[in-house]
Design a protein around this motif. Structure first.
Motif, PDB file in Angstrom:
ATOM      1  N   ALA A 113      -0.483   1.737  -3.526  1.00 24.61           N
ATOM      2  CA  ALA A 113      -0.665   1.208  -2.172  1.00 24.61           C
ATOM      3  C   ALA A 113      -0.065   2.131  -1.120  1.00 24.61           C
ATOM      4  O   ALA A 113      -0.574   2.209   0.011  1.00 24.61           O
ATOM      5  CB  ALA A 113      -0.034  -0.181  -2.073  1.00 24.61           C
ATOM      6  N   ALA A 114       1.022   2.836  -1.462  1.00 20.55           N
ATOM      7  CA  ALA A 114       1.715   3.686  -0.490  1.00 20.55           C
ATOM      8  C   ALA A 114       0.842   4.822   0.007  1.00 20.55           C
ATOM      9  O   ALA A 114       0.954   5.244   1.157  1.00 20.55           O
ATOM     10  CB  ALA A 114       2.998   4.248  -1.107  1.00 20.55           C
ATOM     11  N   ARG A 115      -0.026   5.324  -0.861  1.00 22.97           N
ATOM     12  CA  ARG A 115      -0.864   6.477  -0.462  1.00 22.97           C
ATOM     13  C   ARG A 115      -1.688   6.174   0.781  1.00 22.97           C
ATOM     14  O   ARG A 115      -1.793   7.003   1.689  1.00 22.97           O
ATOM     15  CB  ARG A 115      -1.831   6.842  -1.587  1.00 22.97           C
ATOM     16  CG  ARG A 115      -1.218   7.329  -2.857  1.00 22.97           C
ATOM     17  CD  ARG A 115      -2.328   7.456  -3.868  1.00 22.97           C
ATOM     18  NE  ARG A 115      -1.868   7.975  -5.136  1.00 22.97           N
ATOM     19  CZ  ARG A 115      -2.474   7.752  -6.273  1.00 22.97           C
ATOM     20  NH1 ARG A 115      -3.569   7.002  -6.287  1.00 22.97           N
ATOM     21  NH2 ARG A 115      -2.034   8.269  -7.391  1.00 22.97           N
ATOM     22  N   GLU A 116      -2.306   4.995   0.780  1.00 23.08           N
ATOM     23  CA  GLU A 116      -3.195   4.635   1.891  1.00 23.08           C
ATOM     24  C   GLU A 116      -2.454   4.699   3.215  1.00 23.08           C
ATOM     25  O   GLU A 116      -2.971   5.237   4.206  1.00 23.08           O
ATOM     26  CB  GLU A 116      -3.759   3.238   1.654  1.00 23.08           C
ATOM     27  CG  GLU A 116      -4.699   2.767   2.747  1.00 23.08           C
ATOM     28  CD  GLU A 116      -5.229   1.369   2.494  1.00 23.08           C
ATOM     29  OE1 GLU A 116      -5.822   0.794   3.434  1.00 23.08           O
ATOM     30  OE2 GLU A 116      -5.038   0.858   1.369  1.00 23.08           O
ATOM     31  N   SER A 390       7.735   5.398   0.094  1.00 24.12           N
ATOM     32  CA  SER A 390       8.283   5.155   1.432  1.00 24.12           C
ATOM     33  C   SER A 390       7.332   4.432   2.372  1.00 24.12           C
ATOM     34  O   SER A 390       7.740   3.510   3.088  1.00 24.12           O
ATOM     35  CB  SER A 390       8.721   6.479   2.060  1.00 24.12           C
ATOM     36  OG  SER A 390       7.627   7.394   2.133  1.00 24.12           O
ATOM     37  N   ALA A 391       6.073   4.827   2.401  1.00 27.18           N
ATOM     38  CA  ALA A 391       5.169   4.262   3.400  1.00 27.18           C
ATOM     39  C   ALA A 391       4.897   2.783   3.156  1.00 27.18           C
ATOM     40  O   ALA A 391       4.843   1.989   4.099  1.00 27.18           O
ATOM     41  CB  ALA A 391       3.858   5.047   3.425  1.00 27.18           C
ATOM     42  N   VAL A 392       4.740   2.410   1.889  1.00 25.61           N
ATOM     43  CA  VAL A 392       4.424   0.997   1.635  1.00 25.61           C
ATOM     44  C   VAL A 392       5.650   0.116   1.805  1.00 25.61           C
ATOM     45  O   VAL A 392       5.550  -1.004   2.330  1.00 25.61           O
ATOM     46  CB  VAL A 392       3.778   0.795   0.254  1.00 25.61           C
ATOM     47  CG1 VAL A 392       4.784   0.946  -0.883  1.00 25.61           C
ATOM     48  CG2 VAL A 392       3.100  -0.567   0.176  1.00 25.61           C
ATOM     49  N   THR A 393       6.830   0.572   1.391  1.00 25.78           N
ATOM     50  CA  THR A 393       8.016  -0.276   1.589  1.00 25.78           C
ATOM     51  C   THR A 393       8.363  -0.383   3.072  1.00 25.78           C
ATOM     52  O   THR A 393       8.878  -1.419   3.518  1.00 25.78           O
ATOM     53  CB  THR A 393       9.225   0.224   0.786  1.00 25.78           C
ATOM     54  OG1 THR A 393       9.589   1.540   1.209  1.00 25.78           O
ATOM     55  CG2 THR A 393       8.935   0.218  -0.708  1.00 25.78           C
ATOM     56  N   VAL A 412       0.671  -6.106   5.844  1.00 29.34           N
ATOM     57  CA  VAL A 412       1.394  -5.993   4.585  1.00 29.34           C
ATOM     58  C   VAL A 412       0.370  -6.032   3.463  1.00 29.34           C
ATOM     59  O   VAL A 412      -0.266  -7.050   3.227  1.00 29.34           O
ATOM     60  CB  VAL A 412       2.425  -7.125   4.429  1.00 29.34           C
ATOM     61  CG1 VAL A 412       3.148  -6.997   3.095  1.00 29.34           C
ATOM     62  CG2 VAL A 412       3.423  -7.073   5.570  1.00 29.34           C
ATOM     63  N   ARG A 413       0.188  -4.931   2.760  1.00 28.90           N
ATOM     64  CA  ARG A 413      -0.878  -4.811   1.773  1.00 28.90           C
ATOM     65  C   ARG A 413      -0.429  -5.143   0.350  1.00 28.90           C
ATOM     66  O   ARG A 413      -1.246  -5.343  -0.509  1.00 28.90           O
ATOM     67  CB  ARG A 413      -1.443  -3.392   1.792  1.00 28.90           C
ATOM     68  CG  ARG A 413      -1.884  -2.914   3.171  1.00 28.90           C
ATOM     69  CD  ARG A 413      -3.068  -3.711   3.674  1.00 28.90           C
ATOM     70  NE  ARG A 413      -3.466  -3.258   4.992  1.00 28.90           N
ATOM     71  CZ  ARG A 413      -4.284  -2.227   5.198  1.00 28.90           C
ATOM     72  NH1 ARG A 413      -4.750  -1.541   4.180  1.00 28.90           N
ATOM     73  NH2 ARG A 413      -4.633  -1.887   6.416  1.00 28.90           N
ATOM     74  N   VAL A 414       0.869  -5.149   0.084  1.00 28.76           N
ATOM     75  CA  VAL A 414       1.374  -5.421  -1.250  1.00 28.76           C
ATOM     76  C   VAL A 414       2.262  -6.647  -1.174  1.00 28.76           C
ATOM     77  O   VAL A 414       3.159  -6.713  -0.344  1.00 28.76           O
ATOM     78  CB  VAL A 414       2.179  -4.232  -1.803  1.00 28.76           C
ATOM     79  CG1 VAL A 414       2.727  -4.558  -3.185  1.00 28.76           C
ATOM     80  CG2 VAL A 414       1.300  -2.990  -1.870  1.00 28.76           C
ATOM     81  N   ALA A 415       2.006  -7.595  -2.038  1.00 29.16           N
ATOM     82  CA  ALA A 415       2.817  -8.813  -2.015  1.00 29.16           C
ATOM     83  C   ALA A 415       4.264  -8.494  -2.333  1.00 29.16           C
ATOM     84  O   ALA A 415       4.554  -7.751  -3.269  1.00 29.16           O
ATOM     85  CB  ALA A 415       2.267  -9.817  -3.025  1.00 29.16           C
ATOM     86  N   ALA A 416       5.159  -9.085  -1.570  1.00 29.40           N
ATOM     87  CA  ALA A 416       6.585  -8.838  -1.798  1.00 29.40           C
ATOM     88  C   ALA A 416       7.032  -9.352  -3.161  1.00 29.40           C
ATOM     89  O   ALA A 416       8.088  -8.989  -3.654  1.00 29.40           O
ATOM     90  CB  ALA A 416       7.416  -9.480  -0.700  1.00 29.40           C
TER      91      ALA A 416
END
Length: 423
Positions: A113-116, A390-393, A412-416
């Motif tokens: 997910a972070a790549r996007e 880093s980008a996704v967090t 927020v693209r990734v569920a916590a």
């Protein structure tokens, strides 16, 4: 407009500042150095490596650590001198072994997910950071390592990351400059590399254009919160100054543990030292002999990145030695020897050594989310994958902050839920 202080202008602090500014917060970024990305985000291995998502909480890590303990050139080195911090960290590390599978899958999900986010931000802001999207090749010298990698690949696939096994012949086709004999490899086409320092500095400038107030040369000494307002006391030229905000996000790398304690939280980050060398490639032969595809050598625990035409980065090793930042010659020498063995045509006359302290949690999962106080948040403890995650967090913690003050958190693209909840 709510005011938010961010502590630390490394990769996590700058990405968090950018993500919050995009959501309309009034952000102030504190950094003790004169510039962004001057510590652990200065000269890491450069890999944006979802394929390196395997957490270290595995019985084999303990066995290797014991075997290597008396070798100064070992990939994993533990100073046997005890401290309560070190002992508590290793106790929790061992306790995390049953969660190896779950946490590896969760880390892979985060990395994908972070790549996007990262690529989109770089393109939107025109950040040039020597990006190479040519994949990462994991290399193995024996059957045991190769077969373990096959099991890891199943976990990565469960996290949404495909990678494929390759023969020695296919390895040579992927990276013709690689010398030596190998059992096989695994190749992840979707992985990439880049210069973390250039990216962080570029995104910090973009954050400033969005209105982020950057306060460099500010040595933060004290954080406090009453749940409604937060104060940050920093020394400038030896004189303390206190600033007040609606909230604070701790992105302070290995210093996050002490700041969390001031705020009534426990964030058991341990500083795990890593080393790198930047090999300057001054002539055509060295440039032609250095790899363009990124590598990860599982036996030596070294990674590589080609940074533009005339730089080659080699990094790795893990040293548990407290907050020591010394650059040891006996730890740098194996990196130079590795270059000479694997890429004999590369000149090593001009090599720049570096060491940084990775902020690692015992379960290898970053600490992202709320603290005990309602206006305290954390984005820290990313370990060896700070650049990758880093980008996704940053997007996740910005969403948590937005929920705290506004009630909604688009983006927020990734569920916590993929991260363990800690306070």
């Amino acid at each position: 407009m709510k005011s938010i202080a961010i502590i630390g202008a490394g990769i996590t602090g700058v990405t968090t500042a950018y993500a919050l500014a995009k959501r309309g917060f009034a952000v102030t970024l504190f950094e003790k150095h004169r510039y962004a990305a001057m510590e652990t985000s200065f000269a890491n291995g450069g890999q944006l490596s979802a394929s390196n998502a395997e957490v270290w909480n595995h019985p084999s890590t303990i066995l290797k650590g014991l075997k290597w303990m008396l070798r100064s050139d070992a990939p994993l080195l533990v100073n046997p001198r005890p401290s309560w911090h070190k002992l508590s960290w290793f106790a929790e590390f061992i306790a995390g072994i049953p969660n190896y599978r779950r946490n590896t899958i969760a880390t892979a999900q985060l990395a994908v997910a972070a790549r996007e986010h990262l690529f989109a931000w770089a393109e939107a802001e025109g950040v040039d950071f020597d990006l190479k999207q040519r994949g990462i090749l994991h290399i193995y010298r024996d059957r045991k390592g190769f077969e373990h990698a096959g099991e890891v690949s199943k976990l990565l696939a469960a996290g949404g990351l495909p990678r494929r096994a390759v023969t020695p012949e296919e390895m040579r086709a992927i990276e013709p400059t690689l010398a030596g004999s190998y059992y096989g490899g695994y190749f992840t086409e979707s992985d990439a590399t880049g210069d973390i320092h250039k990216f962080t500095v570029g995104l910090a400038a973009a954050a400033e254009r969005l209105g982020v107030r950057t306060l460099y040369g500010q040595d933060v000494q004290q954080l406090s919160s009453d749940g409604r307002s937060a104060s940050v006391t920093a020394c400038v030229d030896g004189l303390p100054q206190t600033h007040r905000f609606d909230g604070v996000v701790v992105c302070a790398g290995v210093l996050s543990r002490s700041f969390a304690a001031q705020l009534g939280d426990r964030v058991n980050v341990y500083p795990v030292k890593g080393y790198s060398i930047t090999v300057n490639l001054p002539d055509a032969q060295s440039q032609d002999s250095a790899p363009t595809v990124s590598l990860l050598d599982d036996e030596t625990k070294l990674v590589t990145s080609r940074l533009g035409l005339d730089r080659f980065r080699v990094a790795g090793t893990a040293e548990f030695n407290g907050y020591n930042k010394d650059i040891r010659a006996d730890r740098i020498r194996p990196l130079i020897d590795w270059v000479q063995q694997c890429f004999p045509g590369v000149s090593t006359r001009s090599v720049v050594p570096w060491a940084g302290l990775r902020p690692m949690m015992p379960d290898m999962m970053p600490r992202v989310g709320r603290g005990h106080a309602a206006n305290v948040f954390y984005n820290t403890g990313h370990g060896h994958l700070g650049w990758t995650l880093s980008a996704v967090t940053a997007d996740m913690v910005a969403g948590v902050v937005q929920q705290a003050y506004v009630g909604t958190a688009p983006g927020v693209r990734v569920a916590a839920s993929v991260l363990p909840q800690r306070v």
